[in-house]
Scaffold this active site. Sequence first.
Site, PDB file in Angstrom:
ATOM      1  N   LYS A  10     -17.218  -3.222 -11.995  1.00  8.31           N
ATOM      2  CA  LYS A  10     -18.773  -2.529 -11.679  1.00  8.31           C
ATOM      3  C   LYS A  10     -19.597  -2.810 -12.772  1.00  8.31           C
ATOM      4  O   LYS A  10     -19.010  -2.168 -14.110  1.00  8.31           O
ATOM      5  CB  LYS A  10     -18.800  -1.492 -10.947  1.00  8.31           C
ATOM      6  CG  LYS A  10     -19.991  -0.740 -10.792  1.00  8.31           C
ATOM      7  CD  LYS A  10     -19.645   0.706 -10.220  1.00  8.31           C
ATOM      8  CE  LYS A  10     -20.904   1.568 -10.166  1.00  8.31           C
ATOM      9  NZ  LYS A  10     -21.327   2.084 -11.584  1.00  8.31           N
ATOM     10  N   LYS A  15     -16.844  -2.223 -19.126  1.00 14.11           N
ATOM     11  CA  LYS A  15     -16.030  -3.806 -19.513  1.00 14.11           C
ATOM     12  C   LYS A  15     -16.062  -3.921 -20.758  1.00 14.11           C
ATOM     13  O   LYS A  15     -15.181  -4.193 -21.428  1.00 14.11           O
ATOM     14  CB  LYS A  15     -16.612  -4.706 -18.600  1.00 14.11           C
ATOM     15  CG  LYS A  15     -16.361  -4.275 -16.933  1.00 14.11           C
ATOM     16  CD  LYS A  15     -17.052  -5.649 -16.172  1.00 14.11           C
ATOM     17  CE  LYS A  15     -18.482  -5.791 -16.198  1.00 14.11           C
ATOM     18  NZ  LYS A  15     -19.130  -4.470 -15.613  1.00 14.11           N
ATOM     19  N   LYS A  41     -26.220 -10.197 -18.997  1.00 14.99           N
ATOM     20  CA  LYS A  41     -26.695  -8.997 -20.196  1.00 14.99           C
ATOM     21  C   LYS A  41     -26.533  -9.724 -21.422  1.00 14.99           C
ATOM     22  O   LYS A  41     -27.206  -9.315 -22.487  1.00 14.99           O
ATOM     23  CB  LYS A  41     -26.297  -7.836 -19.746  1.00 14.99           C
ATOM     24  CG  LYS A  41     -27.176  -6.968 -19.144  1.00 14.99           C
ATOM     25  CD  LYS A  41     -26.662  -5.415 -19.123  1.00 14.99           C
ATOM     26  CE  LYS A  41     -25.210  -5.031 -19.259  1.00 14.99           C
ATOM     27  NZ  LYS A  41     -24.865  -3.770 -18.925  1.00 14.99           N
ATOM     28  N   ASP A 127     -18.751  -7.553  -8.622  1.00 13.84           N
ATOM     29  CA  ASP A 127     -17.747  -7.102  -7.822  1.00 13.84           C
ATOM     30  C   ASP A 127     -17.225  -8.219  -6.756  1.00 13.84           C
ATOM     31  O   ASP A 127     -16.759  -8.041  -5.959  1.00 13.84           O
ATOM     32  CB  ASP A 127     -18.448  -5.970  -6.842  1.00 13.84           C
ATOM     33  CG  ASP A 127     -19.488  -5.508  -7.432  1.00 13.84           C
ATOM     34  OD1 ASP A 127     -19.955  -5.621  -8.509  1.00 13.84           O
ATOM     35  OD2 ASP A 127     -20.258  -4.393  -6.625  1.00 13.84           O
TER      36      ASP A 127
HETATM   37  P1  ADP Z   1     -20.450  -2.509 -18.615  1.00 19.33           P
HETATM   38  O1  ADP Z   1     -19.856  -3.713 -19.939  1.00 19.33           O
HETATM   39  O2  ADP Z   1     -19.167  -2.661 -17.602  1.00 19.33           O
HETATM   40  O3  ADP Z   1     -21.440  -2.845 -17.961  1.00 19.33           O
HETATM   41  P2  ADP Z   1     -20.312  -0.822 -21.001  1.00 19.33           P
HETATM   42  O4  ADP Z   1     -19.023  -1.077 -21.594  1.00 19.33           O
HETATM   43  O5  ADP Z   1     -21.573  -1.391 -21.471  1.00 19.33           O
HETATM   44  O6  ADP Z   1     -20.338  -1.307 -19.438  1.00 19.33           O
HETATM   45  O7  ADP Z   1     -20.644   0.886 -20.902  1.00 19.33           O
HETATM   46  C1  ADP Z   1     -21.652   1.268 -20.139  1.00 19.33           C
HETATM   47  C2  ADP Z   1     -21.848   2.602 -21.219  1.00 19.33           C
HETATM   48  O8  ADP Z   1     -20.833   3.553 -21.031  1.00 19.33           O
HETATM   49  C3  ADP Z   1     -22.051   2.388 -22.485  1.00 19.33           C
HETATM   50  O9  ADP Z   1     -22.957   2.998 -23.143  1.00 19.33           O
HETATM   51  C4  ADP Z   1     -20.736   2.860 -23.256  1.00 19.33           C
HETATM   52  O10 ADP Z   1     -20.441   3.294 -24.212  1.00 19.33           O
HETATM   53  C5  ADP Z   1     -20.253   3.983 -21.925  1.00 19.33           C
HETATM   54  N1  ADP Z   1     -18.838   4.221 -22.081  1.00 19.33           N
HETATM   55  C6  ADP Z   1     -17.946   3.319 -21.303  1.00 19.33           C
HETATM   56  N2  ADP Z   1     -16.580   3.689 -21.531  1.00 19.33           N
HETATM   57  C7  ADP Z   1     -16.821   4.974 -22.246  1.00 19.33           C
HETATM   58  C8  ADP Z   1     -15.813   5.762 -22.591  1.00 19.33           C
HETATM   59  N3  ADP Z   1     -14.467   5.607 -22.425  1.00 19.33           N
HETATM   60  N4  ADP Z   1     -16.154   6.985 -23.272  1.00 19.33           N
HETATM   61  C9  ADP Z   1     -17.555   7.052 -23.644  1.00 19.33           C
HETATM   62  N5  ADP Z   1     -18.603   6.353 -23.159  1.00 19.33           N
HETATM   63  C10 ADP Z   1     -18.073   5.245 -22.445  1.00 19.33           C
HETATM   64 MG    MG Z   2     -21.125  -5.410 -20.264  1.00 19.52          MG
END
Ligand code: ADP
Ligand code: MG
Length: 287
Positions: A10, A15, A41, A127
């Site tokens: 999601k 990710k 993105k 998803d």
């Molecule tokens: P996605 O790629 O799934 O859209 P992101 O990796 O960009 O999600 O993460 C979204 C936000 O959540 C970011 O600001 C990231 O720093 C935070 N985040 C993700 N995993 C963790 C974690 N284990 N601890 C702290 N912050 C996290």
């Molecule tokens: Mg991402």
Amino acid sequence: KARNIAIYGKGGIGKSTTSSNLSAAFSDLGLKVMQIGCDPKSDSTNNLRGGKSIPSVLDALRSRKRIEIEDIVHDGFNGIKCIEAGGPEPGVGCAGRGIITAIELLKQKNVFEEFKPDIVIYDVLGDVVCGGFSIPIREGVAEQVYTVASSDFMAIYAANNLFKGIRKYANSGGALFSGIIANSMNQPIQKDIINDFAKHTQTTVAGYVPRSLDVTRSELRGQTVIEHAPDSEQAELYRELARSILNNDQKYVPAPLESDDLKVWAESWSDTLLRNRENEEKIKTTE
Ligand code: ADP
Ligand code: MG
Ligand code: SF4
């Protein structure tokens, strides 16, 4: 031959954070790593490049100039090869198809032969409720699929949908599932929820990652924890996860829950959480 891993989940679940920390950990182990962001993105590899974004493959294609490898493959932390597939022009075209177009171009340009990566991580949004985002599963882009999920229902719902997508194409050469990466695990009960979901869907958990301010702090510097806080507990956890992913040869078809069963499962956890809370309050009042 390179090991090709796709990481689904999601939006906002972690990710890209997990992918880039894994890439950094793999490269620390001496592997040649390539990370391909497949989210429109286009921010998958930012934390490998000091927070800066790179031009995407689809952007390069749209520029109609002759494309050189240097236009689409960029060096990140420890020499990790960073690529962003990019997205279609907002409002036009299919994002899933765009990913395939981008990967086709990488093949045409012999990017994989040129860099000979030991491991390629595809960081894929979605998803898999639509055909577009299931294309990487269908077209044999990756052999092993992981999902990042937390104990939040929406993350679990998305993981369950991914399982449905994998099951659908499993008999026609589609990618198979290799494990859930449980993110934002801070309380024991969150692990219990994920473990129970895995049990009900006949899947496995590849590792647990807590929510950590070390991640936040590193991200604010445009870095992974591996780079910014290499001695932290969180960095060690990512290295551990990287090692277990390297050793994980499991590939299987998950058994997703049907909607009604997923609802029943969720409600039973709601009851459990309520009971836990009542117990905690009882303990407090007797103290
Ligand atoms: P996605 O790629 O799934 O859209 P992101 O990796 O960009 O999600 O993460 C979204 C936000 O959540 C970011 O600001 C990231 O720093 C935070 N985040 C993700 N995993 C963790 C974690 N284990 N601890 C702290 N912050 C996290
Ligand atoms: Mg991402
Ligand atoms: Fe978007 Fe999916 Fe439709 Fe493609 S199939 S246009 S990715 S919703």
